[in-house]
Scaffold this active site. Structure first.
Site, PDB file in Angstrom:
ATOM      1  N   GLY A   9      11.097   7.719   6.080  1.00  0.00           N
ATOM      2  CA  GLY A   9      10.213   7.130   6.985  1.00  0.00           C
ATOM      3  C   GLY A   9      10.902   5.821   7.428  1.00  0.00           C
ATOM      4  O   GLY A   9       9.884   4.759   7.584  1.00  0.00           O
ATOM      5  N   HIS A  53      -8.685  -1.426   9.098  1.00  0.00           N
ATOM      6  CA  HIS A  53      -7.221  -1.289   9.354  1.00  0.00           C
ATOM      7  C   HIS A  53      -6.929  -1.393  11.030  1.00  0.00           C
ATOM      8  O   HIS A  53      -7.867  -1.549  11.687  1.00  0.00           O
ATOM      9  CB  HIS A  53      -6.463  -0.357   8.890  1.00  0.00           C
ATOM     10  CG  HIS A  53      -6.355   0.021   7.291  1.00  0.00           C
ATOM     11  ND1 HIS A  53      -7.536   0.246   6.627  1.00  0.00           N
ATOM     12  CD2 HIS A  53      -5.423  -0.578   6.488  1.00  0.00           C
ATOM     13  CE1 HIS A  53      -7.008   0.113   5.392  1.00  0.00           C
ATOM     14  NE2 HIS A  53      -5.519  -0.261   5.226  1.00  0.00           N
ATOM     15  N   LYS A  70      -3.986   3.148  12.733  1.00  0.00           N
ATOM     16  CA  LYS A  70      -3.862   4.151  11.408  1.00  0.00           C
ATOM     17  C   LYS A  70      -4.676   5.262  11.704  1.00  0.00           C
ATOM     18  O   LYS A  70      -5.727   5.205  12.243  1.00  0.00           O
ATOM     19  CB  LYS A  70      -4.694   3.187  10.357  1.00  0.00           C
ATOM     20  CG  LYS A  70      -4.650   3.873   9.088  1.00  0.00           C
ATOM     21  CD  LYS A  70      -5.231   2.953   7.972  1.00  0.00           C
ATOM     22  CE  LYS A  70      -5.215   3.642   6.707  1.00  0.00           C
ATOM     23  NZ  LYS A  70      -3.895   4.080   6.304  1.00  0.00           N
TER      24      LYS A  70
END
Length: 269
Positions: free
Chosen positions: A9, A152, A156
């Site tokens: 990633g 967040h 997200k």
């Protein structure tokens, strides 16, 4: 000789942060893995490495000896393939992906019988300490209501966050129960059930990560809070975890194991 780290990633926010943190901690990024659909494939991981530096590549291109440990900041659906990659290369893997379900946890357990595996929904050292404080507080205050509030950034995907769920599990452990038995989920309508653990979720703008565990009883409340102002804190923790894990035998580990918190608490008590 520098530890050779591969990042899964690698083109995402956290993957990029790990590349920066690795350089600061004098760790060598020798592989940067992206998905088959990534437009970054073949490009250098740093703009000034255009002439022979490490480039983004696909997982099936990694060769034995290229890396000594993997750090996974990809997506839950890639976990099975990433664990298989670590086993093919026979290297430890630090899994930092959030939003994992029970089947993912079982996959981690199975992989840990063959290679060292460290799973952390949050690689901040401060958060690791907070989880211990939450467990202790839940045990010491068995009749308080518990709410976990997390915030967040708006992009997200999962909610409650993996970190919020981990905090819930710590609170439940302090009371000798399983979170699945006492979780009220994201609080909505209805009366609070005694002994339940509720969650509140905020998704807004560019908030990196904030978690508060609220212990409340009539006339008094205690709040334990952790806030992150720079996501490089997570990257630094992940690299430190990789450095530690590379020295371990096959098994499943946590950030608390890396910090040797059990031994520290025993010494204090």
């Amino acid at each position: 000789m520098s530890l050779k780290v591969g990042i899964l990633g690698a083109s995402g926010r956290m993957g990029q942060a790990v590349i920066v943190a690795a350089k600061r901690l004098e760790v060598a990024v020798t592989a940067a893995v992206v998905s088959q659909q990534s437009s970054r494939y073949g490009q250098p991981i740093r703009a000034n490495d255009a002439d022979g530096g490490v480039c983004f590549q696909h997982a099936d291109e990694l060769q034995a000896g290229q890396v000594e440990v993997l750090i996974d900041f990809s997506l839950p659906q890639a976990l099975s393939a990433n664990l298989a990659l670590a086993q093919r290369l026979q290297v430890p893997i630090v899994v930092c992906t959030t939003g994992l379900g029970e089947s993912h946890q079982q996959a981690l357990d199975q992989a840990a019988t063959k290679i060292p595996v460290l799973y952390a929904a949050n690689t901040s050292v401060g958060m690791t300490l907070l989880r211990q404080l939450v467990q202790l507080t839940a045990a010491a205050l068995p009749h308080t209501d518990i709410e976990i509030i997390e915030a967040h950034h708006s992009a997200k995907r999962d909610g409650p966050s993996g970190t919020a769920l981990a905090l819930g599990a710590s609170a439940a452990a302090g009371r000798g129960v399983e979170l699945t038995d006492v979780s009220a989920g994201v609080r909505g309508d209805g009366l609070r059930q005694p002994g339940s653990i509720g969650f509140a979720v905020v998704r807004a703008a560019d908030i990196i990560g904030e978690h508060t565990v609220l212990f409340a009883q009539p006339g008094e409340r205690l709040e334990l809070t952790h806030r992150v102002g720079d996501r490089h804190i997570f990257a630094q923790g992940a690299v430190q975890a990789a450095q530690w894990l590379q020295q371990q035998s096959a098994g499943r580990y946590s950030m608390a194991d890396m910090l040797q918190l059990k031994a520290l608490l025993q010494d204090l008590l």
